[in-house]
Design a protein around this motif. Structure first.
Motif, PDB file in Angstrom:
ATOM      1  N   LEU A  69       0.797   5.744  -1.988  1.00  0.00           N
ATOM      2  CA  LEU A  69       1.803   6.054  -1.126  1.00  0.00           C
ATOM      3  C   LEU A  69       2.591   7.277  -1.798  1.00  0.00           C
ATOM      4  N   GLN A  70       2.919   7.308  -3.197  1.00  0.00           N
ATOM      5  CA  GLN A  70       3.798   8.173  -3.482  1.00  0.00           C
ATOM      6  C   GLN A  70       3.306   9.714  -3.541  1.00  0.00           C
ATOM      7  N   ASN A  71       1.915   9.783  -3.543  1.00  0.00           N
ATOM      8  CA  ASN A  71       1.210  11.033  -3.568  1.00  0.00           C
ATOM      9  C   ASN A  71       0.533  11.535  -2.447  1.00  0.00           C
ATOM     10  N   VAL A  72       0.651  10.731  -1.241  1.00  0.00           N
ATOM     11  CA  VAL A  72      -0.312  11.117  -0.157  1.00  0.00           C
ATOM     12  C   VAL A  72       0.235  12.385   0.439  1.00  0.00           C
ATOM     13  N   HIS A  73       1.548  12.602   0.331  1.00  0.00           N
ATOM     14  CA  HIS A  73       2.105  13.915   1.009  1.00  0.00           C
ATOM     15  C   HIS A  73       1.315  15.127   0.222  1.00  0.00           C
ATOM     16  N   VAL A  74       1.549  14.911  -1.250  1.00  0.00           N
ATOM     17  CA  VAL A  74       0.938  16.066  -2.092  1.00  0.00           C
ATOM     18  C   VAL A  74      -0.555  16.301  -1.737  1.00  0.00           C
ATOM     19  N   SER A  75      -1.417  15.024  -1.392  1.00  0.00           N
ATOM     20  CA  SER A  75      -2.691  15.139  -1.244  1.00  0.00           C
ATOM     21  C   SER A  75      -2.991  15.785  -0.005  1.00  0.00           C
ATOM     22  N   LEU A  76      -2.158  15.549   0.966  1.00  0.00           N
ATOM     23  CA  LEU A  76      -2.280  16.146   2.383  1.00  0.00           C
ATOM     24  C   LEU A  76      -2.205  17.714   2.303  1.00  0.00           C
ATOM     25  N   LEU A  77      -1.110  18.020   1.586  1.00  0.00           N
ATOM     26  CA  LEU A  77      -0.753  19.601   1.603  1.00  0.00           C
ATOM     27  C   LEU A  77      -2.139  20.270   0.715  1.00  0.00           C
ATOM     28  N   GLU A  78      -2.472  19.346  -0.310  1.00  0.00           N
ATOM     29  CA  GLU A  78      -3.611  20.004  -0.999  1.00  0.00           C
ATOM     30  C   GLU A  78      -5.065  20.213  -0.243  1.00  0.00           C
ATOM     31  N   TRP A  79      -5.158  19.067   0.512  1.00  0.00           N
ATOM     32  CA  TRP A  79      -6.154  19.050   1.388  1.00  0.00           C
ATOM     33  C   TRP A  79      -6.192  20.052   2.513  1.00  0.00           C
ATOM     34  N   ASP A  98      -7.044   7.654   5.489  1.00  0.00           N
ATOM     35  CA  ASP A  98      -8.393   7.512   5.937  1.00  0.00           C
ATOM     36  C   ASP A  98      -9.034   8.936   5.976  1.00  0.00           C
ATOM     37  N   MET A  99      -8.060   9.957   6.230  1.00  0.00           N
ATOM     38  CA  MET A  99      -8.640  11.399   6.337  1.00  0.00           C
ATOM     39  C   MET A  99      -9.032  11.696   5.083  1.00  0.00           C
ATOM     40  N   LEU A 100      -8.205  11.317   4.049  1.00  0.00           N
ATOM     41  CA  LEU A 100      -8.696  11.859   2.627  1.00  0.00           C
ATOM     42  C   LEU A 100      -9.482  10.767   1.901  1.00  0.00           C
ATOM     43  N   VAL A 101      -9.894   9.822   2.653  1.00  0.00           N
ATOM     44  CA  VAL A 101     -10.750   8.867   1.651  1.00  0.00           C
ATOM     45  C   VAL A 101     -10.146   8.420   0.564  1.00  0.00           C
ATOM     46  N   VAL A 102      -8.927   7.771   0.588  1.00  0.00           N
ATOM     47  CA  VAL A 102      -8.101   7.491  -0.507  1.00  0.00           C
ATOM     48  C   VAL A 102      -8.377   5.713  -0.621  1.00  0.00           C
ATOM     49  N   LYS A 103      -9.176   5.335  -1.712  1.00  0.00           N
ATOM     50  CA  LYS A 103      -9.298   3.802  -1.488  1.00  0.00           C
ATOM     51  C   LYS A 103      -8.241   3.108  -2.480  1.00  0.00           C
ATOM     52  N   SER A 104      -7.562   2.292  -1.731  1.00  0.00           N
ATOM     53  CA  SER A 104      -6.790   1.340  -2.589  1.00  0.00           C
ATOM     54  C   SER A 104      -7.549  -0.273  -2.571  1.00  0.00           C
ATOM     55  N   SER A 105      -7.044  -0.733  -3.833  1.00  0.00           N
ATOM     56  CA  SER A 105      -7.489  -2.323  -3.918  1.00  0.00           C
ATOM     57  C   SER A 105      -6.509  -3.028  -3.817  1.00  0.00           C
ATOM     58  N   ASP A 106      -6.682  -4.318  -3.050  1.00  0.00           N
ATOM     59  CA  ASP A 106      -5.579  -5.319  -2.821  1.00  0.00           C
ATOM     60  C   ASP A 106      -5.379  -6.097  -4.212  1.00  0.00           C
ATOM     61  N   GLU A 107      -6.148  -5.937  -5.035  1.00  0.00           N
ATOM     62  CA  GLU A 107      -6.010  -6.719  -6.182  1.00  0.00           C
ATOM     63  C   GLU A 107      -5.119  -6.011  -7.178  1.00  0.00           C
ATOM     64  N   ASP A 108      -5.011  -4.590  -7.167  1.00  0.00           N
ATOM     65  CA  ASP A 108      -4.370  -3.921  -7.847  1.00  0.00           C
ATOM     66  C   ASP A 108      -3.103  -3.539  -7.252  1.00  0.00           C
ATOM     67  N   PRO A 109      -1.847  -3.792  -7.281  1.00  0.00           N
ATOM     68  CA  PRO A 109      -0.706  -3.750  -6.724  1.00  0.00           C
ATOM     69  C   PRO A 109      -0.189  -2.380  -6.858  1.00  0.00           C
ATOM     70  N   GLN A 110      -0.492  -1.884  -7.978  1.00  0.00           N
ATOM     71  CA  GLN A 110      -0.163  -0.313  -8.105  1.00  0.00           C
ATOM     72  C   GLN A 110      -0.903   0.651  -7.536  1.00  0.00           C
ATOM     73  N   GLY A 111      -1.909   0.221  -7.174  1.00  0.00           N
ATOM     74  CA  GLY A 111      -2.919   1.322  -6.449  1.00  0.00           C
ATOM     75  C   GLY A 111      -2.434   1.831  -4.989  1.00  0.00           C
ATOM     76  N   PRO A 112      -2.063   0.712  -4.193  1.00  0.00           N
ATOM     77  CA  PRO A 112      -1.335   1.336  -3.047  1.00  0.00           C
ATOM     78  C   PRO A 112      -0.114   1.951  -3.282  1.00  0.00           C
ATOM     79  N   LYS A 113       0.715   1.688  -4.225  1.00  0.00           N
ATOM     80  CA  LYS A 113       1.985   2.364  -4.680  1.00  0.00           C
ATOM     81  C   LYS A 113       1.782   3.843  -5.000  1.00  0.00           C
ATOM     82  N   LEU A 114       0.813   4.142  -5.873  1.00  0.00           N
ATOM     83  CA  LEU A 114       0.561   5.246  -6.214  1.00  0.00           C
ATOM     84  C   LEU A 114       0.023   6.391  -5.211  1.00  0.00           C
TER      85      LEU A 114
END
Length: 762
Positions: free
Chosen positions: A637-647, A619-635
């Protein structure tokens, strides 16, 4: 008829001109000295005026800063100003010789009474006021040498006056009257009226009167109706309109003898120049030429102060010559206008018979010329008024613009909504093998107004924490950046040094404000208002914050890999060395001083971490994921820690952004160097709790400097807390928040400070 027969070009501005008694030699005072020109050498002009360039060959007195001259017989007097005194010097002048120099006879120093001579006129024009020098002789004295005037005539010529013997004795003393010595009368710009007898041995300048304003004119008038052809009154005029009449009072108090009476009158000023007739004072204020009747009797001092002169409707006169009378008995004045034009002004006689009489044709033509001249003067005055009105309109327009900007900045209570505000970027630079942190501050003008000349951007930098050596006061630094113009929609970029490498006084507060100088409204006229030069308006804009995350020097991936490899090798080596040391200690026994042989401990390592729910990070990084695309949330989830550090490293927190490159930060482990010179390691990772739905992101800071760990930990907390309080985070459903309330109290903001002892090495 005035005929121009010669043009003299001197090496600098001329402050005074004096003719010899026989009208054959001309003396000119310049800033480099006194020059002497023989007028007979200029009489070769035929139809056109001759031009003569005055060189150093004509230099007679090499004295700098001469302001006034006076020739008394064969004695030449010069008056110049030094820092705190006036210098009056007497020279023996050679007879009609421009090549030989003068012999200095004596010199006197007069103290400077006040600083009125250093006023605004000198600051604007660069020219000092010229003191007034005249020679006063007793009426029964013999004529001056080389003078063509007989002793029976009234010598009311320019700068040489014959005064009534009684008044001369009362003013200048019995010794000067018995010696029949000429007296030098000096009117100074500081208001003093001084006199010096020339032929009295041991005499020194003395003060006769003080007008308390710059002396503009000193002359003589025969205001008494009874007299023997000598001037019976001295007239001194001040710049602000004070007129002093010095004459003999018959019969002193209680039936005593004669005394010298000083009568003061006040006329409208400022007085630019003046001259006197037998019973009238003519003076110019620059805007008008006026006449004051000196023979008019007044009943009291109040009437004298309120006496009004008569306007002659002639303007812009800056110099007046001695009045003359034509055969018809009319007074003729010769004046110089501000444009350099010589004007002959004729004043008609006042007739008692006002009946209808036919005027001669010559007088009619003269009246028409005078009327046309008056019309021209009125046109000049109207042009001056129009220019002044135009200047005042420009000042009012500029002032209105300043007031609109002031109201706009004062009304914006929230700095985020200000149309005129600052933002900044930090960047490390290296000069002469020294690293320094620079701050680039950008002033954005999104308002509809133009920031014209007179505005200055002021930036004040002060640390929130400072060492005790500062004496209890914050060591703030101020930077001022004046600019000429900043139109609407444009920006101004300035750079300033923030800190050098090794300085750990972070976080820092950067306060930005706009300062307007009121003296810029008036331009050159601001010199007339001394108190306005230091007056200004200060309007705060916004405050920026530079913390430890802004001040990090992020290492590139290659440098980070080398640093990590070096640290791993050092760690393995230290572990083996520690094991060997421990075995050696056990074998040596307790009494062999194993404590002394033990290796010194390695520098202590400190760490701190921040844990945040992964869902809150999205929510802080405004990462939008779609329920129809199962790969969206997974990707995500894998990069959220890198995105937080970069942010955390690129977020423009506090209005300040960093100059880090994106390719240096797109990784989960980042090595950097703090502003205090210590290395820092930032590690981001995800961890899954007991419940699969609860996933947290942890950012850990490691360094051997506790100041760096504390500063970075505080900077990360401020960023997360601010982002968590935004509207997007607060809009989470109440039911979801209640379901996870028990868990989030444990994992939302878990601030841990962990002490990690390092492995000892020999």
């Amino acid at each position: 008829i005035l005929i121009l027969f010669a043009v003299l070009q001197f090496p600098g501005p001329v402050s005074d001109l004096v003719e010899s008694h026989d009208k054959q030699v001309l003396f000119a005072a310049c800033m480099s000295g006194v020059y002497c020109v023989i007028q007979s050498s200029l009489a070769d002009a035929s139809s056109s005026p001759s031009e003569l360039k005055i060189s150093s060959e004509f230099l007679l007195v090499p004295e700098e800063g001469v302001l006034s001259l006076l020739l008394v017989g064969s004695v030449l007097l010069t008056l110049s100003q030094r820092d705190t005194s006036w210098i009056l010097t007497l020279y023996n002048c050679p007879k009609q010789s421009a090549s030989s120099s003068c012999e200095s006879l004596t010199s006197f120093s007069l103290p400077l009474v006040s600083s009125v001579v250093q006023d605004d006129d000198e600051g604007k024009t660069g020219v000092r006021r010229r003191p007034v020098l005249i020679c006063v002789c007793s009426g029964d004295a013999t004529p001056l040498p080389s003078s063509s005037t007989s002793s029976s005539e009234v010598t009311l010529t320019d700068r040489h006056i014959r005064l009534e013997p009684v008044l001369f004795k009362l003013l200048f003393g019995v010794d000067a009257a018995l010696a029949k010595s000429p007296v030098i009368l000096c009117g100074l710009p500081d208001g003093c009226l001084c006199f010096l007898p020339v032929r009295l041995a041991g005499s020194r300048p003395r003060v006769l009167h003080n007008l308390e304003q710059p002396v503009v004119f000193v002359g003589a008038s025969a205001v008494m109706k009874m007299g023997l052809g000598h001037a019976q009154c001295l007239v001194a005029v001040g710049e602000l309109g004070r007129v002093v009449l010095i004459k003999t009072d018959k019969g002193g108090p209680e039936g005593g003898g004669n005394t010298a009476g000083f009568t003061e009158r006040c006329v409208p000023g400022p007085v630019v120049c003046g001259c006197v007739d037998k019973n009238c004072l003519y003076y110019s204020t620059g805007s008008d030429l006026l006449r004051l009747d000196l023979n008019e009797e007044t009943s009291s001092k109040t009437d004298a102060a309120r006496q009004s002169p008569t306007s002659l409707s002639v303007c812009r006169v800056v110099a007046l010559a001695e009045p003359a009378h034509n055969p018809a008995g009319e007074v003729e004045l010769l004046g110089l206008s501000v444009r350099g034009q010589i004007q002959r002004i004729t004043l008609p006689l006042e007739k008692e018979d006002t009946g209808l009489s036919k005027m001669p044709s010559t007088q009619v033509g003269r009246s028409v010329r005078d009327l046309l001249s008056a019309i021209g003067d009125v046109c000049d005055r109207a042009s001056m008024l129009k220019t002044g009105i135009k200047s005042k309109n420009q000042i009012l327009k500029h002032l209105n613009q300043v007031l609109n900007i002031s109201f706009l900045l004062v009304a914006g209570t929230n700095s985020e909504e200000n149309l005129i505000r600052c933002h900044a970027t930090t960047k490390w630079s290296r000069l002469l093998q020294k690293d320094s942190l620079n701050l680039t501050c950008v002033l954005d003008n999104s308002s509809p107004y133009v920031l014209e000349h007179g505005w200055t951007l002021s930036v004040t930098v002060f640390p929130l924490s400072y060492p005790p050596s500062a004496g209890g006061e914050s060591p703030s630094t101020n930077f001022s950046f004046p600019f000429h113009s900043l139109p609407a929609g444009e920006s101004l970029e300035v750079s300033l040094p923030l800190a050098a490498a090794g300085v750990a006084s972070f976080p820092m507060t950067v306060s930005c404000s706009l300062i307007f100088s009121l003296s810029s409204l008036l331009g050159e006229e601001a010199a007339n208002f001394k108190g306005l030069q230091c007056s200004c308006i200060s309007l705060p804009l916004n405050t920026l914050t530079v913390d430890w995350l802004h001040a990090l020097q992020v290492s590139s991936p290659i440098d980070a890999q080398k640093m990590a490899t070096s640290q791993c090798n050092n760690t393995a080596t230290d572990t083996i060395q520690t094991f060997l040391n421990s075995r050696r200690i056990k074998c040596s026994g307790r009494g062999e001083g194993g404590g002394e042989n033990a290796s010194k401990p390695k520098r202590e390592q400190f760490s701190a971490s921040v844990r945040v729910l992964s869902e809150l990070v999205r929510d802080m990084l405004v990462v939008k994921s779609s329920d129809e695309d199962p790969q969206g949330p997974k990707l995500a989830l894998q990069n959220v820690h890198v995105s937080l550090l970069e942010w955390l490293l690129s977020e423009g927190f506090g209005g300040v952004r960093t100059g880090h490159q994106g390719d240096k930060m797109s990784r989960s482990v980042i090595h950097a160097r703090g502003p205090n010179g210590h290395t820092v390691k930032l590690t981001a990772k995800e961890s899954v709790g007991k419940e699969e739905s609860l996933t947290t992101v942890e950012v850990q800071v490691e360094s051997s400097s506790i100041a760096a760990v504390c500063g970075l930990h505080h900077a990360m907390l401020r960023r997360v807390q601010r982002a968590a309080s935004t509207k997007s985070i607060r809009s989470l459903g109440l039911r979801r928040a209640l379901q996870r309330a028990e868990v989030t109290t444990k994992h939302l903001f878990l601030f841990s400070f962990i002490y990690l002892p390092a492995v000892s090495s020999k």
